[in-house]
Design an enzyme around this catalytic site. Structure first.
Site, PDB file in Angstrom:
ATOM      1  N   GLU A 267       0.811  -1.110   0.093  1.00 45.48           N
ATOM      2  CA  GLU A 267      -0.060   0.118  -0.125  1.00 45.48           C
ATOM      3  C   GLU A 267       0.782   1.267   0.188  1.00 45.48           C
ATOM      4  OE1 GLU A 267      -3.389   2.107   2.629  1.00 45.48           O
ATOM      5  OE2 GLU A 267      -2.225   0.395   3.600  1.00 45.48           O
ATOM      6  N   LYS A 335      -9.583   2.669  -3.399  1.00 44.12           N
ATOM      7  CA  LYS A 335     -10.041   1.972  -2.060  1.00 44.12           C
ATOM      8  C   LYS A 335     -11.266   2.818  -1.711  1.00 44.12           C
ATOM      9  CE  LYS A 335      -8.671   1.394   2.780  1.00 44.12           C
ATOM     10  NZ  LYS A 335      -7.769   1.742   3.785  1.00 44.12           N
ATOM     11  N   CYS A 387      -5.849  -2.837   2.815  1.00 46.46           N
ATOM     12  CA  CYS A 387      -5.661  -2.448   4.187  1.00 46.46           C
ATOM     13  C   CYS A 387      -7.050  -3.106   4.904  1.00 46.46           C
ATOM     14  CB  CYS A 387      -5.341  -1.388   4.477  1.00 46.46           C
ATOM     15  SG  CYS A 387      -4.959  -0.865   6.157  1.00 46.46           S
TER      16      CYS A 387
END
Length: 512
Positions: A267, A335, A387
């Site tokens: 990430e 995301k 995540c």
């Protein structure tokens, strides 16, 4: 008699609730003592027997405070290290979070004692599991949700793991609450019948773990390499460190080109806007294509919206074999589920001026779409999650496709240092592989970087806090689990049936 008298005191029950709640933390990684989940839930149910609704709510709150106070104390690491506030304020914020999450367990216990006050089979085996499913849903939904420490995850290596591909981790939560309630009833009533039923219910799913819901595709086995850069969080967003960071990742990657079909960076490995790194990205893309490899990396993207303002995204892009890289390429993932205060700040205009904690680097992200197409890299189809998103089972399942070869999650748990938080995160990621019967590739900045097999098993991993590359062969799978086909709908039907039956039977009992 003295003990019986003592246990009737509300203060003693509140203290025991704290202890039973804290015991539940042992069920999760890195401890992995899965029976602790049953003991903890059994304590919650037993302590609320023969209590008034407000007393039960207080017991449920204390139990939750014990669980969350011990189980998510890792939040303190990021607040204390990067929040820029005095120590007492840091402690207060962690206590406040634990107290907020405990409201849901308090709600569960209070409503249970209000609607089903008698210590009966109806309460523990029918009402409690249905009510628990509802309150756990609320905890994972209200204010964007925080579904951390669901006890079903404790079974990733336990006897009930076979239930996950069938109905998902929430079905394991449901069954654990039922079994724990029956054990509590057997203990308090000194009756062997609930004990027998609990043992039977616990044993029934065990054979499911031997069902293979997938078919390996050995002819499509590839070599995968994941680069763990181990960049200190204190330096990660330092502009002066950007060039050094790029060198670290490139130098680790160059020897892998032409050998590994898929190379993965974690990430925001590239700590700069994508538009600023066009020369680097195009040069790297050309080198990868020349040598027949593909690279997947985390980066930050900013796009001008219709209001002539920039939307910033936490993004995954692909480079290498296939079509040349383009900034306009749709082969990317943005995301969707952002972390409050970490990636966006609620009530931003009020909170940002108050403390550095509310003004952390990259804390003004925009959301990507809920449903996004899979990433395609070197002919490999990847269902991606960044995540925190990997803990959202229903969202991962909604983005999953029958032609998905692998699940992919990239993360940066450097925020939480050497705490238990990254291990709990890793445990939940493993459950996604088990639910959907696909290998999971997990690339992180400082650990835990690993390859998870389609049955949730750890195939390969490298140590935390090391600058290493994990290289291994991974075989994709095909096939759909029942959970992949239906999601949580069967469980919600079961919850509705249990809830309806519990209310109906309770009303009949009151009329008699």
């Amino acid at each position: 008699m003295a003990f019986a008298s003592l246990i009737e005191r509300q203060r003693i029950r509140l203290l025991l609730a704290l202890l039973f709640g804290a015991c539940g933390t042992l069920a999760f990684s890195p401890y992995d003592v899965w029976p602790a989940a049953i003991i903890s839930l059994m304590g919650l149910q037993a302590l609320t027997f023969n209590r008034r609704p407000l007393q039960s709510a207080a017991i449920g709150f204390c139990w939750g405070f014990g669980l969350f106070g011990s189980g998510i104390n890792w939040v303190y690491v990021s607040i204390a290290t990067f929040g820029g506030m005095p120590g007492p304020v840091n402690i207060f914020l962690v206590v406040l979070l634990a107290a907020y999450l405990s409201l849901y367990t308090g709600l569960f216990a209070g409503v249970l004692s209000r609607l089903w006050p008698k210590t009966t089979w109806l309460r523990v085996a029918i009402a409690a599991p249905a009510l628990w499913q509802v309150t756990e849903f609320l905890r994972g939904w209200v204010l964007t949700g925080f579904p951390w420490l669901q006890f079903g995850y404790s079974q990733i290596d336990g006897p009930l793991k076979g239930l996950a591909p069938l109905m998902g981790v929430e079905a394991i939560n449901f069954l654990l609450m039922m079994v724990s309630g029956l054990l509590a009833l057997a203990l308090v009533k000194r009756n062997w019948r609930p004990l027998v039923v609990a043992v039977v219910l616990f044993a029934l799913p065990f054979p499911l773990r031997y069902i293979r819901w997938f078919t390996p595709q050995p002819e499509k086995t590839i070599q995968v390499s994941m680069v763990q850069g181990d960049i200190p969080q204190s330096l990660k967003w330092d502009e002066g460190q950007l060039l050094n960071t790029l060198k670290i990742y490139y130098n680790a990657t160059a020897p892998l080109m032409g050998k590994s079909s898929l190379i993965i960076w974690p990430e925001s490995a590239i700590t700069d806007l994508e538009i600023n790194q066009q020369p680097f990205l195009k040069a790297l893309d050309g080198e990868l294509r020349d040598k027949g490899s593909s690279l997947v990396t985390g980066i930050v993207d900013a796009r001008l919206n219709k209001q002539n303002r920039y939307d910033t995204y936490n993004t995954i892009i692909t480079l290498g074999k296939g079509a040349p890289y383009s900034y306009e390429s749709a082969d990317r993932y943005n995301k969707n589920h952002l972390v409050p205060f970490g990636e966006f700040v609620p009530l931003e205009s009020i909170l940002r001026p108050l403390a550095p904690f509310f003004d952390l680097p990259m804390s003004s992200f925009s959301r990507g779409p809920y449903i996004q197409p899979p990433l395609s890299a070197n002919g490999i189809e990847l269902t991606a999650a960044i995540c925190y998103e990997i803990i959202l089972g229903e969202q991962v399942r909604d983005n999953f496709r029958p032609d998905t070869d692998y699940l992919l999650t990239i993360s940066n748990d450097a925020w939480f240092g050497k705490s238990i938080g990254p291990w709990q995160h890793f445990q939940m990621a493993r459950m996604r592989a088990l639910e959907l019967a696909r290998p999971l590739l997990r690339s992180t900045n400082n650990g835990i970087t690993a390859v998870i097999g389609p049955q949730g098993e750890i195939q390969a991993m490298i140590p935390q806090f090391t600058r290493e590359v994990l290289t291994t062969n991974v075989t994709p799978t095909t096939g759909l689990t029942p959970y992949a086909r239906t999601g949580n709908w069967p469980l919600w039907v079961l919850t509705a049936l249990f809830g309806f039956a519990a209310v109906l039977m309770s009303l009949r009992q009151r009329r008699k």
